[in-house]
Design an enzyme around this catalytic site. Structure first.
Site, short mmCIF file in Angstrom:
data_model
loop_
_atom_site.label_atom_id
_atom_site.label_comp_id
_atom_site.label_asym_id
_atom_site.label_seq_id
_atom_site.Cartn_x
_atom_site.Cartn_y
_atom_site.Cartn_z
CB SER A 153 -0.96 -0.05 1.19
OG SER A 153 -2.00 0.88 1.04
CG ASP A 253 -7.14 -2.28 -3.64
OD1 ASP A 253 -7.51 -1.16 -3.27
OD2 ASP A 253 -6.00 -2.73 -3.39
CG HIS A 283 -5.97 -2.18 0.11
ND1 HIS A 283 -5.07 -1.95 -0.89
CD2 HIS A 283 -5.40 -1.67 1.24
CE1 HIS A 283 -4.01 -1.32 -0.41
NE2 HIS A 283 -4.19 -1.14 0.89
#
Length: 311
Positions: A153, A253, A283
């Site tokens: 991320s 996501d 995610h």
């Protein structure tokens, strides 16, 4: 909106807490409590964990206890958290697993967070920590010629930006950049960023807030955001000469398409790149560790890093 999640992941969603960074203080407090419990329950058998102080940035070093002082390859793994949350504890269990499975040293930087410390503070910390690790490799039992950088991320954004700084400013040669569900594009105009407004863990509202915190209110989407802040803006010239990359994306996501686009851009710049999309995932799906897809993700990370660090 209903989504076609993997059945094991869908069953776990009812037990997972929502992430809402609109109240950042509350979100940080909730995460801290969760992490404290997770770290207390983690099995650190066979791993020596040491807190270090690099050049202004704390670092956490994981080493297999059985390795003694033997020099080992190392993974410099940068935690996620939307640029605004997190601590090395976020990846504690993952780092323990990688340390044992490869085996290798794992180093996690405790970089500064936005909005208190906006770009480039966190990136500067991550770059300085990596350079310090390479400079002190002999005393830390690390092979400076066998390093990989990894992150998920926002941590993946910082990881690939670090590779740009290493190339441009100097630093250790890196064998791989492992980018898991990378957050790379402040513009948030990809189809997935526009579509997934209410997905678990991460969604469009959270993404908008995180970029505003990292870059400053009103800056995301403006013309002059640097590529080391939002690597999706990079041209082929910006990406040329970066280390080989492995990019993973989750199907459901908001960050999916920017990861795919970045992998294609790396390939276009002549960077050896592998891309893996996991169907039915959101995610943070790796948090559902008992699920078959999370086990596949974990096995792939070990295999990919192991190949990169073995030669």
């Amino acid at each position: 909106m209903p989504y076609a999640f993997d059945p094991e992941l869908a069953a776990a969603l009812a037990m997972m807490s929502a992430v809402d960074v609109s109240d950042l203080a509350a979100a940080r407090a909730a995460q801290q409590a969760q992490l404290a419990a997770a770290v207390a329950a983690a099995d650190a058998t066979g791993v020596t964990v040491t807190e270090l102080r690099g050049p202004g940035v704390p670092l956490r070093l994981y080493r297999p206890a059985a390795a003694g002082s033997e020099p080992l390859p190392a993974v410099y793994r940068i935690h996620g958290g939307g640029f605004t949350m997190g601590h090395p504890d976020v990846d504690h269990e993952i780092n323990l697993r990688l340390c044992r499975a490869l085996p290798c040293a794992v180093v996690s930087p405790d970089y500064r967070l936005a909005p208190e410390h906006p770009y480039p503070a966190g990136l500067d910390d991550c770059y300085a920590g990596l350079c310090w690790l390479a400079e002190h490799a002999p005393e830390l039992g690390v092979r400076p010629e066998a390093l990989a950088v990894a992150g998920d991320s926002a941590g993946a954004c910082l990881a690939t930006a670090v590779t740009m700084l290493v190339r441009d400013l100097g630093g250790p040669e890196l064998r791989l950049q492992y980018l898991d569900s990378p957050a790379l594009d402040d513009r948030l105009t990809t189809p997935s960023a526009l579509r997934f407004t209410d997905t678990p863990i991460w969604n469009r509202p959270n993404a908008l807030r995180s970029w505003a915190a990292y870059l400053g209110e009103g800056v995301p989407g403006s013309p002059d955001v640097p590529v080391t802040a939002a690597p999706a803006r990079a041209t082929a010239a910006d990406l040329a000469g970066l280390p080989p990359a492995h990019v993973t994306v989750m199907e459901i996501d908001p960050l999916r398409d920017e990861g795919i686009d970045y992998a294609r851009a790396l390939l276009g710049a002549g960077v050896t790149t592998e891309l893996h999309l996991y169907p039915g995932t959101f995610h943070g799906s790796a948090l559902v560790r008992h699920s078959a897809v999370a086990r596949r993700m974990a096995a792939e990370e070990v295999a990919v890093l192991g190949r990169a660090l073995a030669w």
